[in-house]
Enzyme design. Structure first.
Site, mmCIF file in Angstrom:
data_model
loop_
_atom_site.group_PDB
_atom_site.id
_atom_site.type_symbol
_atom_site.label_atom_id
_atom_site.label_comp_id
_atom_site.label_asym_id
_atom_site.label_seq_id
_atom_site.Cartn_x
_atom_site.Cartn_y
_atom_site.Cartn_z
ATOM 1 N N CYS A 57 17.337 70.060 9.143
ATOM 2 C CA CYS A 57 16.018 69.400 9.199
ATOM 3 C C CYS A 57 15.143 69.921 10.338
ATOM 4 C CB CYS A 57 16.184 67.900 9.348
ATOM 5 S SG CYS A 57 16.849 67.154 7.871
HETATM 6 N N1 COA Z 1 20.773 50.157 -3.948
HETATM 7 C C1 COA Z 1 21.155 48.914 -3.601
HETATM 8 N N2 COA Z 1 21.972 48.656 -2.581
HETATM 9 C C2 COA Z 1 22.437 49.693 -1.873
HETATM 10 C C3 COA Z 1 22.087 51.027 -2.171
HETATM 11 C C4 COA Z 1 21.217 51.235 -3.258
HETATM 12 N N3 COA Z 1 20.827 52.465 -3.632
HETATM 13 N N4 COA Z 1 22.687 51.847 -1.306
HETATM 14 C C5 COA Z 1 23.403 51.073 -0.470
HETATM 15 N N5 COA Z 1 23.259 49.769 -0.806
HETATM 16 C C6 COA Z 1 23.867 48.601 -0.167
HETATM 17 C C7 COA Z 1 25.172 48.955 0.527
HETATM 18 O O1 COA Z 1 26.229 48.900 -0.398
HETATM 19 C C8 COA Z 1 25.240 47.924 1.617
HETATM 20 O O2 COA Z 1 25.740 46.732 1.058
HETATM 21 P P1 COA Z 1 26.708 45.767 1.940
HETATM 22 O O3 COA Z 1 25.870 45.322 3.088
HETATM 23 O O4 COA Z 1 27.050 44.706 0.970
HETATM 24 O O5 COA Z 1 27.842 46.636 2.358
HETATM 25 C C9 COA Z 1 23.791 47.679 1.993
HETATM 26 O O6 COA Z 1 23.018 48.130 0.875
HETATM 27 C C10 COA Z 1 23.371 48.445 3.252
HETATM 28 O O7 COA Z 1 23.751 49.826 3.087
HETATM 29 P P2 COA Z 1 23.584 50.901 4.257
HETATM 30 O O8 COA Z 1 24.046 52.229 3.757
HETATM 31 O O9 COA Z 1 24.226 50.382 5.493
HETATM 32 O O10 COA Z 1 21.984 50.894 4.388
HETATM 33 P P3 COA Z 1 21.077 51.305 5.588
HETATM 34 O O11 COA Z 1 20.240 50.148 5.933
HETATM 35 O O12 COA Z 1 21.816 51.977 6.695
HETATM 36 O O13 COA Z 1 20.113 52.391 4.915
HETATM 37 C C11 COA Z 1 19.787 54.783 4.909
HETATM 38 C C12 COA Z 1 20.631 53.607 4.410
HETATM 39 C C13 COA Z 1 20.450 56.065 4.453
HETATM 40 C C14 COA Z 1 18.403 54.676 4.313
HETATM 41 C C15 COA Z 1 19.685 54.742 6.448
HETATM 42 O O14 COA Z 1 20.961 54.595 7.027
HETATM 43 C C16 COA Z 1 19.046 55.977 7.043
HETATM 44 O O15 COA Z 1 17.930 56.310 6.763
HETATM 45 N N6 COA Z 1 19.766 56.664 7.958
HETATM 46 C C17 COA Z 1 19.280 57.853 8.593
HETATM 47 C C18 COA Z 1 19.157 58.918 7.566
HETATM 48 C C19 COA Z 1 18.726 60.231 8.108
HETATM 49 O O16 COA Z 1 17.890 60.344 8.930
HETATM 50 N N7 COA Z 1 19.351 61.244 7.613
HETATM 51 C C20 COA Z 1 18.994 62.543 7.957
HETATM 52 C C21 COA Z 1 19.138 63.317 6.738
HETATM 53 S S1 COA Z 1 18.538 64.888 7.004
#
Ligand code: COA
Length: 374
Positions: A156
């Site tokens: 990135c």
């Molecule tokens: N639809 C519905 N629910 C979902 C889901 C989806 N597509 N994906 C995950 N969930 C659920 C999970 O199962 C979890 O449920 P639980 O609380 O019962 O266990 C809950 O939603 C939270 O999941 P989580 O993965 O912890 O979500 P989050 O708030 O951390 O958001 C991201 C996920 C990826 C958006 C976030 O962590 C993020 O943006 N991180 C940084 C990413 C980044 O910068 N990456 C760089 C890439 S280059």
């Protein structure tokens, strides 16, 4: 020594769009099929059923509303779940080159420059379509640029690391002008069958022209300074590589051959890393966050950007001070901060300060401190 400047930028945006609603519908259809195919194992408790994805979750967790992609039909087909891209002949322009070319022509037009004015092309992106010859050399050839070209991959942060590389060469005099291109086909390495991340990425290409400030023909951004930093982490990883066939399971469709991340950890660890990086960069330049008129941050997650913006500026930035484009493009890896810059910088006044900052896998973080002229 010469003062480097960004004198042009350009964005190629693919025509095809996938909304969250379309994405979720396709994912849920895939999940239903998989659950039906494994009904016995699920009933016997030997396998967990796949849960449905949700539009509400995607928007709330990321701020993403839609994404542009190079092929929509394959991604949305529950029996395919990845882009379907035509195999090109070796004598045809490759897809990344074609995308980069469009963005490059826009950046060159804005800078008022032609191929004869450029003597370096850097293709800085998180994936290359092939190992060699370098994508950058093909792009150089298609544009009719003399000089030299090479590829860089810092995930990135590829664009900002590329800008620093080009700016340092302009400063030292080894080149007069460079074109940095960032074609990102993120849909190719995203696992569209994984609910935790299937919504994250989109496709795009960006380009910037970096040259001596004195050569600028129109309004431009003086590059005051740049800063790059890296710190090893396994929290964003893709294990695809040239040794793939030499492993016991060879070319099997293993999950780790696509993008993988521990999103929560990335969020927690990268926000403080980036905030401190920007504060130190600005401090060493005798400035502070409050001096910035604009911040063009990497576009991965809206909450992440809100937190970084608040830490850097010491208050909640106004939307125009820290523009987000991820609602429209999703995460486009290295191109995200450059799209934000290209689409939200024309209105700035003489002397205004701005900062481009990318961050991501590696971990890596790169910042470019700019002053508007003209
Ligand atoms: N639809 C519905 N629910 C979902 C889901 C989806 N597509 N994906 C995950 N969930 C659920 C999970 O199962 C979890 O449920 P639980 O609380 O019962 O266990 C809950 O939603 C939270 O999941 P989580 O993965 O912890 O979500 P989050 O708030 O951390 O958001 C991201 C996920 C990826 C958006 C976030 O962590 C993020 O943006 N991180 C940084 C990413 C980044 O910068 N990456 C760089 C890439 S280059």
């Amino acid at each position: 020594m010469h003062t480097p400047a960004i004198t042009g930028s350009g964005v190629f945006t693919p025509d095809e769009i996938i909304t969250n609603a379309e994405l979720v519908e396709a994912f849920n259809a895939y999940a239903d099929r998989k659950n039906a195919a494994n009904a016995e194992a699920i009933a016997a408790g030997e396998m967990a059923p796949m849960a449905h994805s949700s539009e509400q979750f995607i928007f709330k967790a990321s701020g993403i509303e839609r994404r542009h992609v190079m092929n929509k039909s394959g991604i949305l087909d529950p029996s395919v779940m990845h882009p379907l891209l035509r195999q090109r002949d070796d004598d045809e322009p490759s897809l990344m080159a074609e995308m980069a070319l469009d963005a490059a022509k826009k950046a060159l037009a804005q800078a008022g420059k032609g191929p004869e004015d450029i003597d370096l092309v850097i293709c800085a992106a998180s994936n290359m379509e092939r190992a060699y010859p370098a994508m950058a050399i093909e792009i150089q050839d298609l544009l009719g640029i003399k000089g030299f070209a090479f590829d860089m991959n810092v995930a990135c942060s590829s664009a900002t690391f590329g800008i620093q590389t080009a700016a340092d060469m302009v400063r030292s005099g080894s080149i007069r002008a460079a074109l940095v291109v960032n074609p990102e086909i993120c849909s190719g390495h995203l696992e569209w069958r994984d609910r935790d991340c299937h919504f994250i990425f989109g496709d795009v290409a960006t380009a910037t022209v970096i040259e001596r400030m004195e050569d600028a023909k129109g309004p431009f951004f003086e590059i005051l300074s740049t800063r790059c930093a890296t710190q090893f982490s396994n929290n964003i990883r893709n294990n695809n590589g040239f040794l793939r066939r030499s492993r016991p399971d060879g070319v099997a469709d293993r999950r780790d051959m696509q993008f993988m991340q521990n999103g929560r950890k990335v969020f927690k660890e990268v926000v403080p890393m980036v905030s401190t990086h920007i504060a130190e960069h600005m401090g060493d330049a005798g400035l502070q966050g409050a001096d910035l008129t604009r911040m063009w941050l990497h576009q991965a997650n809206k909450s992440m950007n809100d937190l970084i913006g608040k830490k850097v500026m010491g208050r909640t930035p106004e939307p125009q001070e820290q523009p987000n484009i991820l609602q429209e493009y999703a995460n486009t890896s290295s191109a995200g901060s450059i799209i934000a810059f290209a689409q939200n910088s024309d209105d700035m006044a003489e002397g205004d300060l701005g900062l481009i900052c990318s961050f991501g896998a590696g971990y890596s973080v790169g910042s470019v401190l700019l002053r508007r002229h003209g």
